[in-house]
Every structure is written in C-alpha cells, then in structure tokens.
Motif scaffolding. Structure first.
Motif, mmCIF file in Angstrom:
data_model
loop_
_atom_site.group_PDB
_atom_site.id
_atom_site.type_symbol
_atom_site.label_atom_id
_atom_site.label_comp_id
_atom_site.label_asym_id
_atom_site.label_seq_id
_atom_site.Cartn_x
_atom_site.Cartn_y
_atom_site.Cartn_z
ATOM 1 N N CYS A 230 0.823 -1.205 0.000
ATOM 2 C CA CYS A 230 0.000 0.000 0.000
ATOM 3 C C CYS A 230 0.858 1.256 0.000
ATOM 4 N N CYS A 233 -0.198 3.771 3.283
ATOM 5 C CA CYS A 233 0.288 3.566 4.654
ATOM 6 C C CYS A 233 1.681 2.946 4.668
ATOM 7 N N CYS A 238 -1.090 -4.464 3.534
ATOM 8 C CA CYS A 238 -2.313 -3.676 3.772
ATOM 9 C C CYS A 238 -3.498 -4.415 3.137
ATOM 10 N N ARG A 251 -9.542 0.280 2.184
ATOM 11 C CA ARG A 251 -8.327 -0.307 2.762
ATOM 12 C C ARG A 251 -8.331 -0.242 4.280
ATOM 13 N N CYS A 253 -6.114 0.863 6.178
ATOM 14 C CA CYS A 253 -5.435 2.021 6.764
ATOM 15 C C CYS A 253 -6.295 3.275 6.682
HETATM 16 ZN ZN LIG Z 1 -2.670 0.921 3.520
#
Ligand SMILES: [Zn+2]
Ligand SMILES: [Zn+2]
Length: 658
Positions: A230, A233, A238, A251, A253
């Motif tokens: 990802c 993040c 992720c 997602r 995050c």
């Molecule tokens: Zn992420």
C-alpha cells in the motif's frame, strides 16, 4: 499532513481513564486539556488504522474492568476530594505511582499485541520516558495546535451535510465542497474533534480480528479481501476489499467516518399536526400530501392500504410488494412514503439504474409537491446541500452504501434485478441505510427464493398485486418444442453462425405474431449476432419477405438506443436481443418469443417471467402472445408458467380480472 498513520494513547483524569486512537497526538492532547484531563500517555504508533483500533478494542474492556485501574481511579478520586491532587499528581508518590503501575501493565499488553500483529515493539511502542507527563493547563501553548480553535458550532456546521452518512475522507471533502462549506482547518482534524466530542465516529474501512479475520466495514464483505503493498500507509500487507472496489478502494489504513442523524425520526422537521383519527387512509398534513397522476385500480388501492397498515404497525421491519409485471408498483408506494414523511421521516427510493433515477425523480417530485426530492447517482448529486438525506432521495441502489441509519423508509424497486440481486454488498448497504426503527419495502415481480422463504417464515409482511392496472391477465407462455441448432455454451460451435439454419417453426411463429412487433430473446450475445442476420436472410427467402424487418442488439452494441427507438416506432418489427431488454421497457403491441428457453443458466424463473411480462402492458394492447421455444421443458420454464398462471388465478378469484 494526514498520512494514514495512527497512534494509540491513554488519557485520564481522577475519575476516568480511556484508550483512544488518533492521527495526531498533539491535537488530541490539546482537546483533553480543554476537558481538564490530567494525564496524556502515548502508547504505540504509527500504525495502520485497523491495527491501532484492533489493539484499543482488545484493551478497552481490560482497562475498564481491571482491578488496578479501578483502584487507581478510586485513589485518584479520593485524593482529588481531599484537594491533594496538585501536590501529588505527577510525582512518584500516591496517585502518580499508582498510574505508573497501571500504565506499565497496559504497555506490557500493547507490546504483546504489537508482536502478535508482526510489528517490532522496539520501533512501535512509544518509549516510557515520554509517558505519563502530566498535562498542565499552563503548558498548553507549548503544544498549540491550530485546529483546536474550531468551535463546537464550526464542527456542527461541518457535520450538517454529513448526517446519516458513512464516508471516506475523500468523500467527506467532496460533500463539503458540494455544500459550499469552507473550513479553516484540515478536514481530518475537524472530524477527529467531532469524534472526540462524541458527535461522530470513525472505524477502519477494513477491520481485523484476532485470528486473521478481516471484514470490510463499507460493504460487509469477509471473504474477498486481499493483502497488497500500500502506497498510502507503506504497509506491505495492507488489506484491501475486492467486493466494493468499483465504488473506490477500501483499505485497512483508511477511516470511514460515521455521522449519525441527530435526534429521533422527527429531526429537522416538525412532526405533522394530523391527529390519528383525522388521518384516515392517508395523512392530511401539508408536507405529506401527494397527488396521483391517475387513480389507483382496485388491486393497487388494496396494496397501497396494506402498505399503510405495515407502516403504522410496529411489528415488522420489512415488507415485500409482489406484483405481476406491469402492475404499476411505484404509485402503490406513495401512501407509505407519505406516512413516513408525515411522521417527520426521510425516504430513500432505490432503483437499479441511473436512467431510471432520472425518469422517476421528476415523477415523484410532481406527486409530492411540498417536500424536497433529491436525485442521487454517480456523477449527479442534485440536492441542495450536497448529500445529506432530504425528504425523498431517489438513488441508484449503489448509493445506499454511503448512508448510515439515515432513512425511516427505504423502498427498493426491482429488488430481484441486477445489481441488488445476489449482491451481499448491496443487501448490507440497504439494511444499514435504514434507521434501526425504520422500514424497508422490497418491490418485485419475481421475488428471490430467499425473500419468499422469509415471507413464509413470517419475517416479512407480504403485499400482493396479482393483476395489471387494465384488468387483463398476464399472457401465459405457450411451449414450442423445437430443436434449435448449436450449443449456447460453446464459444466455437460452428452451428452458430451468421448463416445458421432457422427452423421453419420459428418462421411460422413470426407469421402468427404479425402484425404485432416481436421481441426474440436469446441467451447470449453471440447468438444475437448469429440469429439476427440468419433470420433476416431466412425471411427474405420466405413468404414473410417485405412483411418483417429484423434488428439485433446486446449490451455492447453502441447503436442499441437507436435500434430500440426504431423498434418502438415500428420501423423495425423484430428485435433479437439478450436479456438487456427483459425489464424496464414498455413497447406497446409486442409479442415475445424466447429461443433456447431451457437454457437455465441465463433463463431462470425470474428472467422468464420478466421477459413474458413485456407483453400486454398497455391498455391499448392489453393482450398478446408469449412463446417459450426449447428442446425440453426446464424446471425454470415450468415454474415461470405456474407462477404467471397462479397470479392470474388469484386475481380472478378476487374479481380483479375477467
Ligand atoms: Zn494501507
Ligand atoms: Zn468492501
């Protein structure tokens, strides 16, 4: 700058200790200073949101129930009562020492969870030397955060257009833009403050559970969730949801912000002044008043009254309007809509497609002249404040996914159709868009087995409309036994070509159908492209020459609108099509021939009923013919014919048709 990283911290005063998650420790620290909290203790971070929330959720019950924590709070309260607080807090003595003991305990647990999630605690556990520093009002300037200057009024104003919604940060920004709101702080900070004030809430878009379970909080999916690298993040594992990715990526995050509708169902509007005894069969108040473009037929009126009973009774949450094709369902729901509005409520009316929204919203607005009607679909948000629920919102079913307990009534038209049918995501979304005490009405000509099962078990209130508005029965399909060439499943069956053999029986049926127009349904795109020209060719060599003209369409055909127009106005009288024409279209004076009707993978019971339902919809042409042509009778064909006949029978018994 918001970077999709979150921190975990403890905050306490003499009677309260909480564990919280934030994107910005400084902002939260300042908030708690304004609330006169004494201790602010960062624990861990930076972490993707789902992991920070996972740890805080695991620890919260322990922090609330753990004897040492309780004992700390007890001592702290006592000391406070004795006004010894200022002398002792922050020291290694008395209450301060107790708190240190509690924090040590909690930090040990945090370390355990970090390890469990695969993090190196050396990097992610915030060092104890930074912990436990007492918050002092006087020192607040040293960590001044500009967003703290947002007043509660500022924040309430921002939340206005977000009420009843569940949105990503990017969607919140879009909503605020559309509402014309400018705020002098980062949107994420304003939302965090709203959450701290208890006016909003945030959850990770994908939650993780203790043994690797994951759930998408936007669409409810638990299976189609994958790990990816990802960029947001920085995590190489992720989690991302595949089920709802067409609505924008979800997602672990990222936060989803939930702003509940304020107050009870009377929020935002005065409850109408109708007294129960004055209400009669429809509310009389100004807002809820509606006018129908035509008067309801007997079966429609009966259904409309039954729905009104359903709205007024507290017992069942969901109702199914099971109507024959062409019964006119929409207007039947008006009385129920009016009832919801009369009680100060909001209504969501979901339809499968964008073009239906544009066609239906003005019709509803014309009926309900005193209430605002909003139109909502991808690319168009035609309401005043951008997105907040108004009196009646007409939307594509997908839009339900961005609402949270927002509506007192959700009407789901064509509940058996794509995209709702078979979509766990949209089932979840529709349920969540309704308030906990709200009602849901499903309307369909072909309810799924699942809906029918729930009707039988008494979970769903059933309303039937067994007859069409013109009082003629729905034509019952006739079976033509026919050995059609080729296998629809095969991609390279040579028998399916632009010059394929058209059985004489098909030409005979076309002749029997004339001078009416004829829909010829086939199960695949390839078959439209083969049968279309072959049929044209066969007609030109038969005695039908000059009497019948053929066009063929499918979903990928760019000129299909034009061909449909020419079919409707009679320039073409045979249209070979896939199931794209199975619903939502009324062509007066049309017959239907279904080829390969026993091809059950495409032609299930519901589809067969819908295709047959194209015939005899208007008062000018209330009758017509439907033929199912196949090698053998499939179970779907048998069920469809039985369903149509038994609805006709029911209508006849009730005296609705003759
Ligand atoms: Zn992420
Ligand atoms: Zn999802």
């Amino acid at each position: 700058m918001y970077n999709h990283k979150y921190f975990l911290y403890l905050v306490s005063d003499h009677s309260d200790i909480r564990i919280r998650v934030t994107h910005d420790l400084k902002l939260d620290k300042e908030f708690w200073i304004t609330r006169h909290y004494d201790h602010f203790i960062p624990l861990a971070g930076p972490l993707p949101l789902a992991h920070a929330i996972f740890i805080s959720d695991c620890l919260r019950p322990a922090i609330e129930n753990e004897p040492p924590v309780k004992f700390y709070l007890f001592i702290s309260k006592m000391l406070n009562k004795l006004k010894l607080k200022s002398n002792l807090l922050g020291n290694e003595a008395g209450c301060g020492a107790r708190l240190n003991g509690v924090v040590r305990h909690i930090r040990r647990d945090v370390l355990g969870y970090l390890t469990h999630l695969g993090y190196d605690p050396g990097r992610y556990l915030i060092p104890a030397t930074l912990c436990g520093s007492p918050l002092q009002i006087g020192s607040s300037l040293s960590c001044f955060h500009p967003s703290i200057l947002l007043s509660e009024d500022n924040i309430s104003e921002i939340l206005g257009p977000l009420e009843g919604r569940i949105l990503f940060l990017r969607e919140v920004k879009g909503a605020l833009d559309r509402a014309g709101l400018v705020i002098n702080a980062a949107v994420i900070d304003a939302l965090q403050l709203a959450c701290l004030m208890g006016l909003a809430d945030f959850i990770p878009a994908i939650s993780v559970g203790p043994v690797g379970m994951a759930r998408c909080n936007r669409c409810g999916e638990t299976h189609r969730i994958i790990e990816t690298q990802c960029a947001r993040c920085g995590n190489s594992h992720c989690l991302m949801c595949l089920e709802c990715s067409s609505m924008g990526v979800s997602r672990m995050c990222e936060p989803l912000f939930i702003v509940k509708r304020q107050g009870d169902s009377q929020a935002g509007r005065e409850k109408c002044s109708c007294k129960e005894d004055q209400m009669g069969t429809r509310p009389s108040c100004e807002l809820a008043r509606f006018k129908l473009p035509f008067s309801l037929t007997g079966p429609q009126e009966a259904a409309s009254l039954a729905l009104d009973d359903f709205m007024r009774s507290g017992s069942l949450k969901e109702s199914l309007v099971w109507a024959v094709c062409g019964a006119g369902k929409t207007e039947v729901a008006f009385r129920a809509i009016s009832r919801a509005i009369c009680a100060g409520g909001n209504v969501l009316y979901c339809v499968p497609r964008k073009d239906v929204v544009s066609e239906l919203a003005p019709r509803i607005a014309e009926a309900f002249t005193s209430i605002q009607v909003a139109e909502l679909h991808a690319g168009a948000h035609k309401d005043v404040r951008g997105i907040s629920p108004v009196g009646i919102t007409v939307a594509t079913t997908h839009q339900a996914i961005r609402f949270y307990q927002a509506f007192d009534l959700v009407v789901l038209d064509e509940a058996d159709a794509y995209p709702y049918a078979g979509s766990r995501m949209l089932h979840h979304a529709v349920q969540r868009a309704a308030r906990p005490d709200g009602k849901i009405i499903y309307m369909t000509a072909t309810p799924s087995a699942e809906l029918q099962k729930r009707v039988i078990s008494g979970e769903i209130f059933l309303v039937k409309i067994p007859a069409r508005h013109h009082g003629h029965p729905v034509p019952v399909p006739e079976i033509i036994y026919l050995n059609l060439p080729g296998d629809p499943d095969s991609r390279n069956d040579m028998a399916i070509s632009k010059t394929m053999r058209i059985p004489g029986k098909v030409l005979e049926t076309i002749e029997a159908s004339l001078p009416a127009k004829l829909f010829i349904f086939v199960p695949t795109i390839r078959l439209t492209e083969a049968i279309g020209p072959s049929l044209q060719n066969a007609i030109s060599r038969s005695r039908l020459r000059g009497k019948a003209s053929v066009a063929w369409i499918h979903s990928g055909d760019e000129s299909r609108e034009e061909k449909i127009r020419r079919f409707k106005c009679g320039e073409i009288n045979i249209l070979v099509t896939t199931t794209i024409m199975e619903r939502g279209i009324t062509v007066p004076g049309v017959n239907v021939l279904v080829l390969y009707a026993d091809y059950e993978r495409i032609f299930d019971e519901g589809t067969l009923i819908q295709m047959a339902g194209r015939v005899g919809r208007t008062i000018e042409f209330p009758a017509g013919k439907v033929w199912f042509a196949a090698k053998a009778v499939s179970s779907a064909m048998r069920k469809a014919i039985h369903a149509i006949s038994s609805m006709n029978e029911e209508a006849r018994k009730l005296g609705h048709i003759w």
